[in-house]
Each structure stands twice: as C-alpha cells, then as structure tokens.
Design a protein around this motif. Structure first.
Motif, PDB file in Angstrom:
ATOM      1  N   LEU A 276       1.033  -1.147   0.233  1.00 45.45           N
ATOM      2  CA  LEU A 276      -0.042   0.109   0.199  1.00 45.45           C
ATOM      3  C   LEU A 276       0.703   1.254   0.005  1.00 45.45           C
ATOM      4  CD1 LEU A 276      -2.539  -1.049   2.870  1.00 45.45           C
ATOM      5  CD2 LEU A 276      -2.973  -1.198   0.215  1.00 45.45           C
ATOM      6  N   PRO A 277       0.285   2.441  -0.798  1.00 43.84           N
ATOM      7  CA  PRO A 277       1.169   3.557  -0.845  1.00 43.84           C
ATOM      8  C   PRO A 277       0.991   4.219   0.643  1.00 43.84           C
ATOM      9  CG  PRO A 277      -0.589   3.828  -2.218  1.00 43.84           C
ATOM     10  CD  PRO A 277      -0.542   2.418  -1.463  1.00 43.84           C
ATOM     11  N   ASP A 278       1.096   3.587   1.631  1.00 43.82           N
ATOM     12  CA  ASP A 278       0.719   4.359   2.837  1.00 43.82           C
ATOM     13  C   ASP A 278       1.887   3.494   4.085  1.00 43.82           C
ATOM     14  OD1 ASP A 278      -0.057   5.084   5.460  1.00 43.82           O
ATOM     15  OD2 ASP A 278      -2.175   4.717   4.895  1.00 43.82           O
ATOM     16  N   PRO A 279       2.923   4.334   4.196  1.00 46.04           N
ATOM     17  CA  PRO A 279       4.049   3.435   4.978  1.00 46.04           C
ATOM     18  C   PRO A 279       3.361   2.973   6.510  1.00 46.04           C
ATOM     19  CG  PRO A 279       4.792   5.720   4.675  1.00 46.04           C
ATOM     20  CD  PRO A 279       3.488   5.576   3.724  1.00 46.04           C
ATOM     21  N   ARG A 280       2.531   3.705   7.164  1.00 50.38           N
ATOM     22  CA  ARG A 280       2.433   3.387   8.574  1.00 50.38           C
ATOM     23  C   ARG A 280       1.243   2.025   8.403  1.00 50.38           C
ATOM     24  NH1 ARG A 280       0.314   8.773  10.982  1.00 50.38           N
ATOM     25  NH2 ARG A 280       2.503   9.834  10.534  1.00 50.38           N
ATOM     26  N   ALA A 281       0.413   2.151   7.413  1.00 48.76           N
ATOM     27  CA  ALA A 281      -0.808   1.056   7.185  1.00 48.76           C
ATOM     28  C   ALA A 281       0.302  -0.264   6.745  1.00 48.76           C
ATOM     29  CB  ALA A 281      -1.651   1.153   6.033  1.00 48.76           C
ATOM     30  N   GLU A 282       1.277   0.136   5.655  1.00 50.66           N
ATOM     31  CA  GLU A 282       2.019  -0.673   5.027  1.00 50.66           C
ATOM     32  C   GLU A 282       2.766  -1.557   6.090  1.00 50.66           C
ATOM     33  OE1 GLU A 282       1.935  -2.287   2.189  1.00 50.66           O
ATOM     34  OE2 GLU A 282       3.588  -3.456   2.534  1.00 50.66           O
TER      35      GLU A 282
ATOM     36  N   GLY B 217       4.015   1.955  -3.511  1.00 49.77           N
ATOM     37  CA  GLY B 217       3.715   1.091  -2.609  1.00 49.77           C
ATOM     38  C   GLY B 217       4.896   0.479  -2.123  1.00 49.77           C
ATOM     39  N   VAL B 218       5.751  -0.133  -3.154  1.00 49.22           N
ATOM     40  CA  VAL B 218       7.228  -0.701  -2.804  1.00 49.22           C
ATOM     41  C   VAL B 218       7.950   0.283  -2.025  1.00 49.22           C
ATOM     42  CG1 VAL B 218       9.173  -1.535  -3.699  1.00 49.22           C
ATOM     43  CG2 VAL B 218       7.043  -2.135  -4.741  1.00 49.22           C
ATOM     44  N   VAL B 219       7.899   1.382  -2.422  1.00 47.73           N
ATOM     45  CA  VAL B 219       8.648   2.464  -1.586  1.00 47.73           C
ATOM     46  C   VAL B 219       8.288   2.785  -0.140  1.00 47.73           C
ATOM     47  CG1 VAL B 219       9.025   4.898  -1.205  1.00 47.73           C
ATOM     48  CG2 VAL B 219       9.165   3.991  -3.571  1.00 47.73           C
ATOM     49  N   ALA B 220       6.873   2.782   0.206  1.00 45.23           N
ATOM     50  CA  ALA B 220       6.263   2.851   1.360  1.00 45.23           C
ATOM     51  C   ALA B 220       6.784   1.611   2.196  1.00 45.23           C
ATOM     52  CB  ALA B 220       4.632   2.667   1.306  1.00 45.23           C
ATOM     53  N   TYR B 244       4.912  10.971   2.614  1.00 49.09           N
ATOM     54  CA  TYR B 244       3.886  10.276   2.343  1.00 49.09           C
ATOM     55  C   TYR B 244       2.535  11.207   3.212  1.00 49.09           C
ATOM     56  CZ  TYR B 244       5.129   5.998  -0.050  1.00 49.09           C
ATOM     57  OH  TYR B 244       5.625   5.545  -1.302  1.00 49.09           O
ATOM     58  N   TYR B 245       3.030  11.730   4.261  1.00 50.05           N
ATOM     59  CA  TYR B 245       2.123  12.278   5.088  1.00 50.05           C
ATOM     60  C   TYR B 245       2.200  13.954   5.242  1.00 50.05           C
ATOM     61  CZ  TYR B 245       1.463   7.759   6.546  1.00 50.05           C
ATOM     62  OH  TYR B 245       1.608   6.383   6.511  1.00 50.05           O
ATOM     63  N   ARG B 246       3.329  14.415   4.986  1.00 48.67           N
ATOM     64  CA  ARG B 246       3.606  15.754   4.816  1.00 48.67           C
ATOM     65  C   ARG B 246       4.352  16.287   3.692  1.00 48.67           C
ATOM     66  NH1 ARG B 246       3.678  14.037  10.002  1.00 48.67           N
ATOM     67  NH2 ARG B 246       5.777  13.198   9.715  1.00 48.67           N
ATOM     68  N   PRO B 247       3.934  15.849   2.432  1.00 46.34           N
ATOM     69  CA  PRO B 247       4.739  16.360   1.274  1.00 46.34           C
ATOM     70  C   PRO B 247       4.353  17.685   0.990  1.00 46.34           C
ATOM     71  CG  PRO B 247       2.698  15.280   0.683  1.00 46.34           C
ATOM     72  CD  PRO B 247       2.900  15.025   2.001  1.00 46.34           C
ATOM     73  N   GLU B 248       5.421  18.141   0.298  1.00 44.75           N
ATOM     74  CA  GLU B 248       5.328  19.769   0.276  1.00 44.75           C
ATOM     75  C   GLU B 248       5.541  20.155  -1.547  1.00 44.75           C
ATOM     76  OE1 GLU B 248       7.084  22.356   2.761  1.00 44.75           O
ATOM     77  OE2 GLU B 248       6.767  21.057   4.539  1.00 44.75           O
ATOM     78  N   ARG B 261      -5.530   3.169  -4.712  1.00 42.29           N
ATOM     79  CA  ARG B 261      -5.116   2.410  -3.453  1.00 42.29           C
ATOM     80  C   ARG B 261      -6.000   1.031  -3.360  1.00 42.29           C
ATOM     81  NH1 ARG B 261      -3.375   5.804   1.638  1.00 42.29           N
ATOM     82  NH2 ARG B 261      -3.999   3.613   2.388  1.00 42.29           N
ATOM     83  N   MET B 262      -5.466  -0.130  -3.054  1.00 39.71           N
ATOM     84  CA  MET B 262      -6.154  -1.399  -2.845  1.00 39.71           C
ATOM     85  C   MET B 262      -7.008  -1.434  -1.724  1.00 39.71           C
ATOM     86  SD  MET B 262      -4.910  -5.033  -2.643  1.00 39.71           S
ATOM     87  CE  MET B 262      -4.911  -4.839  -0.902  1.00 39.71           C
ATOM     88  N   ASP B 263      -6.834  -0.445  -0.739  1.00 42.11           N
ATOM     89  CA  ASP B 263      -7.613  -0.297   0.499  1.00 42.11           C
ATOM     90  C   ASP B 263      -8.592   0.668   0.395  1.00 42.11           C
ATOM     91  OD1 ASP B 263      -5.660   1.579   0.543  1.00 42.11           O
ATOM     92  OD2 ASP B 263      -5.055   1.441   2.615  1.00 42.11           O
ATOM     93  N   VAL B 264      -8.757   1.273  -0.613  1.00 42.16           N
ATOM     94  CA  VAL B 264      -9.771   2.210  -0.941  1.00 42.16           C
ATOM     95  C   VAL B 264     -10.634   1.775  -2.149  1.00 42.16           C
ATOM     96  CG1 VAL B 264     -10.457   4.700  -1.349  1.00 42.16           C
ATOM     97  CG2 VAL B 264      -8.501   4.137   0.016  1.00 42.16           C
ATOM     98  N   GLY B 265     -12.130   1.912  -1.938  1.00 41.57           N
ATOM     99  CA  GLY B 265     -13.006   1.410  -2.832  1.00 41.57           C
ATOM    100  C   GLY B 265     -12.984   2.299  -4.101  1.00 41.57           C
ATOM    101  N   ARG B 266     -13.997   1.913  -4.789  1.00 42.50           N
ATOM    102  CA  ARG B 266     -14.391   2.683  -6.046  1.00 42.50           C
ATOM    103  C   ARG B 266     -14.822   3.955  -5.473  1.00 42.50           C
ATOM    104  NH1 ARG B 266     -17.648   0.992 -11.526  1.00 42.50           N
ATOM    105  NH2 ARG B 266     -16.834   2.820 -12.594  1.00 42.50           N
ATOM    106  N   HIS B 267     -15.535   4.861  -6.641  1.00 43.39           N
ATOM    107  CA  HIS B 267     -15.994   6.123  -6.283  1.00 43.39           C
ATOM    108  C   HIS B 267     -15.163   7.353  -5.761  1.00 43.39           C
ATOM    109  CE1 HIS B 267     -19.359   3.760  -7.552  1.00 43.39           C
ATOM    110  NE2 HIS B 267     -19.193   2.968  -5.979  1.00 43.39           N
TER     111      HIS B 267
END
Lengths: 344, 345
Positions: A276-282, B217-220, B244-248, B261-267
């Motif tokens: 997942l592109p989310d380090p904490r969750a990943e 994903g691989v980076v995370a 990931y959380y504070r990009p500028e 994201r696989m953990d986020v659905g459609r719409h």
C-alpha cells in the motif's frame, strides 16, 4: 481420481439480463511434436472452465499473475481466439461458433483495448484513419461525415482534434492509449474488453486514462471487462472482480468483498502481497508469502490447481477439483476449505 | 551522524544528441548511510536510472558528460579511473537490474556466471567459488542450488532469475546495493518474496540500499528516505513519513493523488497530473514542473516561469524545490491529502 460435482450450474443463471454470459469456457493451445506429422502431444490449458456474466454498464475486473490465463480469456471472449469448449453468449445470442463473417456485425457491440499502445496502432496510418477504421469496416456513415465524427471522438478522449492527420509515433504512450480508446468507442459498443490498458503507462498518465475510462462508462453506459495484474487499479475501477490462477477462477465477488473479506487462500496471498502507498498501514500489515513457483499449465496439478502452494492444502485438495460455488450472495469461491479473513 | 556511505553531490549527466543536449541528470544530490534504504522515485525520463548508472560508473564517458562528485565511503568516483571504479563495482557496490533475462548471459550456466563474478575480485579456486555460489543461491531462497548451478537462465522463472541476479550482486558482500526497479517485471506474490529477501539481507549485512522505482507501494514498504525526481532534478527529498503524510512539492502531491489504493474502494476519483512530462532537451527555464503545476499562479511575479527554484531545506531531513511559501504548501497539502497531514506534526 478427479470427481466432478454435477450440481455445477451456470453462475450466471440468476442475474437475469446479462449482457455477456460465459459458461465453462475453455481454451487449450495444442503442443505439437517435431515430427513430420506435427502430432499433438499435449495442451497448454490456458483457460479451464471459467464461468461468469457481465451486466450492462458494469465493470468486471479479472486479476491474476502472469500465466493465469486472464488475457487468453479476454481474447477468447472476443472470439479473437477459437474457444476449445464452453459457451459465450452476448446479448442473448450464442456467439461461440459464429464464423468470421458472422462476427463482423458483432464488433459494433464489443470492442477491445490493448495493453501496448505502440504495437496496437498501425504506424503507417494517420490517427484519423485509425479512429475511422471501424466506420469503414462496418459500412457506417456518420450523419455529419467521418472527419467531424473522428474529431469529436478525439476531443472526447482528450486529444487535440486538429491532430487527426498525424501519425502514432508523434504521440506519447498515454496519448496513443487515448487513440485506442477513441477507436474502441467509435461505434458506441456495449462492451469493451480492456486488456492491461494502463500497465504500460506512468502513474500520473495512468490516472488520466483510468478517469477517462470511468467517464466514458458513465456517458455511454459501457460494460467493461478490465483485465490487469495490478490489483490496486482493478480495485479502483471494478464493480466485481474475478481472481484467476492457472486458468481457473478461484474467487469471484464484489470488489469490496474480494479486497476486504476474501475467502480463497490464493486471494489472501495475492491481496496481502500488494504494498500500500501508505508506510504506516503498510508496515503494520501481515503478509502471506507464497513459496514455490507457478505449476505448468501443460500438466496442472490434480484436484485444486493452487494446492501445491496453498498453506491450507489437505488430501481432499489433491483428489477433488473444488468447483466455484456461492458462499454468500454474489460471492463465489473455488476452495474446499475457505476462510474469511480481514486483510485491509 | 557519521559520514554517509554514499554521498552524491551535484551530479550532472548530459548526452549530446542530434536534437540537442539531453540533460538526463541535472544537479542531483543525496546521501545514504549503511543499513539504510533510500528510494529514488520518478516516472519515465525523470533521470532516476541514469543517476544509478552514473553512480555505478556504467555510463560510457565517450557518449556523455558527467560532472559532480560521487563519494563511496570517502572515495571520489566521477574523477576516478575506469580501473579504479571497476575494482569497486561488484565488490563494494553492486547493482540489480529490472530485467534479469537480459542481464544474465543466455549461453552460460548460472554456476559459470556466478563463479566468474567472484573470481574477478577474489583469487580463489573454482571449486571454492562454486561453493560460495551454491551457498549464496541457497541464501536467496533458491531450492536445489546444486542443480541450479548447472541450469541456464532460460530454465528459470522470472522470480528465480531475479534471485540469481540478487545472489550475483551479493557474492562479494557489497556494502552498497543499487536496485533499479528490481520487482517491476515480477508478479506481486514474487515481488513480496523479493522485498522480504532484500530486507532480510540488509538486516544481516547492514547494506546501504538505493532503490529505484516508480511504485509508491514498494517505497512505502522498504524506504527510510525518499528522493523524488522530475525532469532530471530532485524536487523533494525527505524521510518516508514526510513524503507520504507531509509532502510539500506539487509534483509529489500529484504522484500520490494518481495512485489507486487497494484499501480504498471505487467512487474515490483519482487526481491525475494534467499534461505530459517535459522534454529533457528543452527543459522549461524556470521550474521543471511549471507546465503541469496547478499552483503556479499562487506565486507572484511569474517566478515559476523565470526563476529556477533551489532545493531548500524546510527541516533537518526535508528539502523541497518549489517557489510556493512553506505555509502555503502545508495548507494545500493538508487540504489535498485530508487528515493524515493534519493528524501529526
């Protein structure tokens, strides 16, 4: 010995007005010997007994790893490949045995978008010629003339309509994919089979094309079969998802179910492997690492094809092919020992 | 902090072509410590692979102009002789490529290729080198290593070939491993195996890893530090959490918004970056990202068009190349990314 359950009925049966029904479709590629007669000495069983349906306006995702038969399935459904067995029904009509000539009018209704935007467009034809080819083949004469229609299509997919005289090499990968899409929607088909349509594109361009496909679906009530190896993209775009492994469907359910509560051990492994592109969750996630390699589709394992790599395999998995059955409404799995498991 | 194991300073790679000079890498700086993974993220043409090749001394100096400095454990490589770099390559630093089929020789057995890689750097007998090769194949999780030594690359699956590549890269215990899209050609379940393997090896040997990839994903999953490249330049450099959380940087926002994201659905609609990446021959005069940046109008006086922004540190471990005011950037990031950016500071 392999036991086949006779109660296996078409899973499309109860969904009523399906646009496409695929019933126990098989596609084998013969392997021939080197001798003079080139005798058939075996088969690559690329697609083995897959059944599903697609209703108008929906997206069915087909995911799986290389060699699982997803692209072959797509091409066989389009009748670009001759099915070995089973039945394909489009709009209530059996199209399994149609001749090449009989297929021509069908192409208005079902189209395909290919993975490689470099090899699926003729480099010697202008974009205008490429996009207008469906009109010519089908003998359709748009009311306002072909050029105006082509330019409308180009504008619709986000290309500059003034570029209709250019050649494919003057466009980037993302733009070429848009040309392929314009060609596919030219005749307002009901179904488009998209075979890895965004895998060759960079992420920022991939998102543009995904959004375009979604917009076109809303606008024209298109149904998609979206074939891809990237589970995140498939999750994003699909209403329902079929997971394939070694030519068979392992699990078929609504997209949310596949990703949030899969039943099949292969789906568990597959979804858990996607970072997942989310380090904490990943970094909190549990990962199921599969051991071993994909078995050969020439000589697939007896019983369940996944059993050689399945952490839960038992004797029954060797003896008996698990059939795709409904575990809860709309949630199908082919496993003797399914287990719901929360992953995300 | 000790001196970084790899320290790249103002690296520049230019290729002269008939159409003009291609500025593939345009002043790139970063550093990696031992036991640390630095990810270089970017799309095609961002210069990430050329950067790696330049560090490894794999770019033909006749076809390119390379300037800047690359320090490997204090030793400068850009000005070093070919022989000097060759003696380090494969020994102190090694590289894994995306496509293992084209990086292994199809005519030679796996064993022969591994033995050759050892004997370049170590003066030992063939039997001993074969022993080391077998142990290494075993270490990277190849079943039946004894038999595999006699196999040829075409006998192996993609995942197995990538393992052979990794084994070959690790034969001489390198301290720096550069992995250029090591899992891109692989299926996800195989990718998971390879990531697990690299992580385990790093833990065991304290290797510094430079991971080049476009897969966020691989980076995370793997990186400690992230360098985002665009148009041959580093546009943002930060710790994994900051990226990931504070990009500028607007390009980083665009990348994160483009990834489903696989953990986020459609719409949930993707927010792609409009337009196309720039031509490396005719780079924009000001900010490279200006033609695709939706925020350039917030910067007064056409600075984004005229003036090249510097990579400016905003904290000890975070640097950004953008003309927007830091406060403005944080506000936009919080709005685009929702809660995670607000949640913690």
């Amino acid at each position: 010995m392999t036991v086949v359950d006779e109660s296996n009925t078409s899973i499309a049966a109860d969904r009523g007005d399906a646009l496409l029904r695929v019933d126990q479709l098989q596609k084998y590629f013969p392997i021939t010997g080197n001798g003079l007669l080139r005798r058939r000495i075996g088969d690559v069983r690329a697609v083995e007994d897959i059944s599903f349906d697609v209703v108008p306006g929906e997206t069915l995702g087909i995911v799986g790893e290389s060699g699982c038969g997803k692209s072959t399935a797509g091409r066989t459904i389009m009748r670009l490949l001759e099915p070995t067995g089973g039945r394909i029904e489009f709009d209530g009509r059996d199209i399994t045995k149609l001749s090449r000539r009989e297929l021509v009018p069908l192409r208005r209704e079902m189209q395909m978008i290919f993975q490689d935007p470099y090899s699926s467009l003729n480099p010697r034809h202008t974009v205008g010629t490429i996009i207008s080819a469906p009109f010519k083949v089908q003998g359709v004469k748009p009311a306002r003339g072909v050029q105006a229609e082509v330019q409308d299509l180009m504008a619709r997919v986000g290309l500059n309509p003034e570029h209709f005289n250019r050649y494919p090499n003057e466009f980037s990968g993302g733009q070429r994919q848009r040309i392929g899409i314009a060609r596919a929607i030219a005749l307002r088909p009901k179904l488009i089979v998209c075979d890895e349509p965004v895998s060759a594109l960079d992420v920022s361009i991939q998102a543009q094309v995904v959004n375009l496909l979604e917009d076109l679906q809303d606008e024209f009530q298109l149904a998609y079969i979206f074939i891809a190896h990237d589970l995140s993209v498939v999750r994003h775009i699909s209403d329902r998802v079929a997971v394939m492994y070694l030519g068979r469907i392992m699990e078929l359910a609504e997209s949310d179910k596949i990703y949030k509560a899969p039943l099949h051990p292969y789906t568990h492994a597959l979804t858990s492997a996607v970072p997942l592109p989310d380090p904490r969750a990943e970094r909190k996630r549990e990962r199921i690492i599969l051991t071993g390699d994909l078995p050969s589709p020439i000589n697939p394992p007896s019983g369940c094809v996944f059993r050689t790599r399945c952490p839960k395999a038992q004797q029954r998995c060797t003896d008996e092919i698990p059939l795709l059955r409904e575990f809860s409404p709309g949630h199908y799995g082919a496993c003797h020992f399914p287990e719901e498991r929360k992953l995300v | 902090m000790s001196q970084p194991f790899l320290d790249v300073k103002e690296l520049r790679v230019q290729f002269p072509t008939e159409d003009g000079i291609v500025n593939a890498v345009d002043g790139v700086s970063f550093s990696v410590q031992k036991n640390e993974t630095l990810a270089i993220v970017g799309e095609s043409g961002s210069g990430k692979s050329v950067t790696a090749q330049a560090v490894m001394g794999l770019i033909n100096r006749k076809s390119a102009t390379i300037t800047g400095e690359v320090f490997l454990d204090g030793e400068e490589l850009v000005s070093a002789s070919k022989e000097q770099v060759r003696s380090l390559r494969g020994k102190r630093m090694a590289m894994i490529f995306q496509d293992p089929l084209s990086s292994l020789h199809p005519f030679y057995s796996i064993g022969r290729q591994l033995v050759e890689a050892i004997k370049v750097h170590q003066d030992i007998s063939k039997a001993k080198a074969l022993g080391i090769s077998r142990d290494m194949l075993d270490r990277v999780g190849i079943p039946n290593p004894e038999r595999r030594l006699k196999d040829y690359p075409h006998n192996l699956s993609g995942g197995m070939r990538q393992r052979v590549m990794i084994a070959m890269a690790l034969l001489n215990d390198p301290e720096l491993l550069i992995a250029d899209e090591p899992t891109t050609a692989l299926d996800v379940t195989v990718q998971a195996q390879i990531i697990e393997l690299l992580r385990g090896l790093q833990k065991e040997f304290g290797t510094a890893i430079v991971l080049i990839t476009h897969d966020l994903g691989v980076v995370a999953d793997m990186a400690d530090q992230v360098v985002v490249m665009y148009g041959g330049r580093v546009v943002e450099n930060a710790g994994i959490e900051d990226i990931y959380y504070r990009p500028e940087m607007p390009y980083t926002w665009g990348l994160l918004g483009s990834v489903p994201r696989m953990d986020v659905g459609r719409h949930e609609r993707l927010e792609p970056i409009p337009g196309q990446p720039p031509s490396l021959i005719r780079l924009p005069k000001g900010c490279v990202f200006r033609p695709r940046c939706p925020y350039h109008e917030l910067v007064p006086g056409n600075r984004c068009d005229d003036e090249r922004p510097d990579l400016v540190p905003t904290s000890a471990s975070h640097a950004v190349r953008c003309h927007l005011e830091p406060a403005q950037r944080r506000e936009i990031a919080a709005e685009r990314l929702g809660s995670p950016a607000m949640e913690e500071t």
